[in-house]
Design an enzyme around this catalytic site. Structure first.
Site, PDB file in Angstrom:
ATOM      1  N   ASP A 103      -2.530  13.908 -11.469  1.00  0.00           N
ATOM      2  CA  ASP A 103      -1.225  14.455 -11.126  1.00  0.00           C
ATOM      3  C   ASP A 103      -0.193  13.352 -10.937  1.00  0.00           C
ATOM      4  OD1 ASP A 103      -2.432  13.471  -8.834  1.00  0.00           O
ATOM      5  OD2 ASP A 103      -2.601  15.403  -7.843  1.00  0.00           O
TER       6      ASP A 103
ATOM      7  N   ASP B 171      -6.086  22.100   2.524  1.00  0.00           N
ATOM      8  CA  ASP B 171      -6.000  23.513   2.150  1.00  0.00           C
ATOM      9  C   ASP B 171      -6.844  23.838   0.911  1.00  0.00           C
ATOM     10  OD1 ASP B 171      -4.565  22.220   0.188  1.00  0.00           O
ATOM     11  OD2 ASP B 171      -2.689  23.314   0.518  1.00  0.00           O
TER      12      ASP B 171
ATOM     13  N   HIS C 145      -6.748  22.155  -1.960  1.00  0.00           N
ATOM     14  CA  HIS C 145      -6.154  21.848  -3.269  1.00  0.00           C
ATOM     15  C   HIS C 145      -6.913  20.715  -3.959  1.00  0.00           C
ATOM     16  CE1 HIS C 145      -3.227  18.937  -1.165  1.00  0.00           C
ATOM     17  NE2 HIS C 145      -3.753  18.191  -2.106  1.00  0.00           N
TER      18      HIS C 145
ATOM     19  N   GLU D  30      -2.177  23.838  -5.598  1.00  0.00           N
ATOM     20  CA  GLU D  30      -2.108  24.436  -4.270  1.00  0.00           C
ATOM     21  C   GLU D  30      -2.712  25.847  -4.306  1.00  0.00           C
ATOM     22  OE1 GLU D  30      -1.503  22.652  -1.869  1.00  0.00           O
ATOM     23  OE2 GLU D  30       0.446  21.637  -1.872  1.00  0.00           O
TER      24      GLU D  30
HETATM   25  C1  GLP Z   1      -3.099  14.497  -2.675  1.00  0.00           C
HETATM   26  C2  GLP Z   1      -3.637  14.331  -4.088  1.00  0.00           C
HETATM   27  C3  GLP Z   1      -5.014  14.938  -4.219  1.00  0.00           C
HETATM   28  C4  GLP Z   1      -5.884  14.453  -3.072  1.00  0.00           C
HETATM   29  C5  GLP Z   1      -5.302  14.902  -1.762  1.00  0.00           C
HETATM   30  C6  GLP Z   1      -6.149  14.497  -0.578  1.00  0.00           C
HETATM   31  O1  GLP Z   1      -2.530  15.720  -2.461  1.00  0.00           O
HETATM   32  N1  GLP Z   1      -2.803  14.897  -5.080  1.00  0.00           N
HETATM   33  O2  GLP Z   1      -5.577  14.566  -5.461  1.00  0.00           O
HETATM   34  O3  GLP Z   1      -7.188  14.950  -3.220  1.00  0.00           O
HETATM   35  O4  GLP Z   1      -4.029  14.300  -1.654  1.00  0.00           O
HETATM   36  O5  GLP Z   1      -5.721  13.258  -0.089  1.00  0.00           O
HETATM   37  P1  GLP Z   1      -6.572  12.278   0.774  1.00  0.00           P
HETATM   38  O6  GLP Z   1      -7.671  11.810  -0.106  1.00  0.00           O
HETATM   39  O7  GLP Z   1      -5.656  11.182   1.146  1.00  0.00           O
HETATM   40  O8  GLP Z   1      -7.070  13.052   1.931  1.00  0.00           O
END
Ligand code: GLP
Length: 259
Positions: free
Chosen positions: A65, A134, A136, A141
């Site tokens: 992304d 959540d 995602h 989302e």
């Molecule tokens: C962002 C990214 C996701 C990731 C998520 C969790 O939203 N787009 O790919 O999995 O954060 O982040 P973290 O690994 O910092 O908890």
């Protein structure tokens, strides 16, 4: 779905790094699916520190992304993050790192082009995934179609708050829109490896692995994938009902089998 419960993120990251190295050793032109967020960082560190001598020169990598509207040289654009945290630290050329074009004027065309590039590369061999609180994956989302492809999405307030730490703790600086591979795109990878560390991810992990498949928890779509591995530390595994069973299965696995 295989669930691997490890003592620490570093132990889990080492397992995943070895799995990536094994893939690249057998297929030097492997296509890697890279994730951002803090979760995969120990995997990148393990690959950089590895003495295994695996070359990434012929690999290509696709990001999940990208934020819409951040300047290309913004340090928190996912292209910049992936270069800084991984690809520039190994011999994976920026020309072989693909990220959705968050600055495109024609967004649908840019998204279609991204899908086409993934297909032209032969598809993703191993997709790394973190998971949002959540549920995602990428930036899909809740309410994302479970067969969605790369497209523009609006972030939830929760996700923007979660990610504000990368933007001087100022939610207003977190972009509202992103381009993300769809859940359907992610499901087309050969092997999907979802990582989660810490108690804050325990509800999302339980919903991913043991909850119903629902678009309210996009990560639950991994239950449909023929080769999905979930690597979690003890805290993130805390709400799994079948944790004892997952440990038993993993302990009995032949060591040659990998993830
Ligand atoms: C962002 C990214 C996701 C990731 C998520 C969790 O939203 N787009 O790919 O999995 O954060 O982040 P973290 O690994 O910092 O908890």
């Amino acid at each position: 779905m295989e669930v691997v419960i490890v003592a620490t993120p570093q132990v889990g990251a080492q397992l995943v790094a070895e799995s990536i190295e094994e893939l690249v050793r057998g297929k030097p032109g492997a296509v890697l699916g890279l994730a951002t967020g803090s979760t995969p960082l120990p995997v990148y560190d393990a690959l950089v520190a590895s003495q295994a001598g695996v070359s990434f020169a012929q690999c290509s990598a696709f990001a999940l992304d990208e934020y819409v509207g951040l300047a290309p040289d913004h340090p928190e654009s996912y292209r910049a993050v992936l270069r800084r945290e991984f690809t520039d630290r190994v011999n994976l050329s920026p020309d072989r790192l693909f990220t959705p074009d968050g600055w495109a004027e024609d967004v649908p065309a840019a998204c279609a082009d991204y899908e086409q590039r993934i297909q032209a590369a032969g598809g993703v061999d191993l997709q790394l995934l973190g998971v949002g609180t959540d549920g995602h994956i990428g930036f899909n989302e809740p309410t994302s179609s479970l067969s969605s492809v790369t497209r523009i999405k609006t972030l939830t307030d929760q996700t923007r708050r979660d990610n504000a730490r990368f933007f001087d703790d100022d939610v207003a600086l977190v972009p509202q829109h992103v381009l993300t591979q769809g859940v359907g795109t992610i499901l087309r990878a050969q092997h999907v490896v979802l990582l989660a560390w810490g108690a804050g991810k325990a509800p999302a992990v339980a919903a991913t692995v043991e909850g119903p498949i629902t678009l309210l928890v996009p990560s639950s779509a991994l239950q449909l994938h023929p080769h999905a591995t979930v690597v979690v530390d003890e805290e993130a595994a805390a709400q799994l009902q079948l944790a004892a069973y997952y440990r038993e299965v993993y302990a009995g696995k032949p060591s040659w089998q990998g993830l």
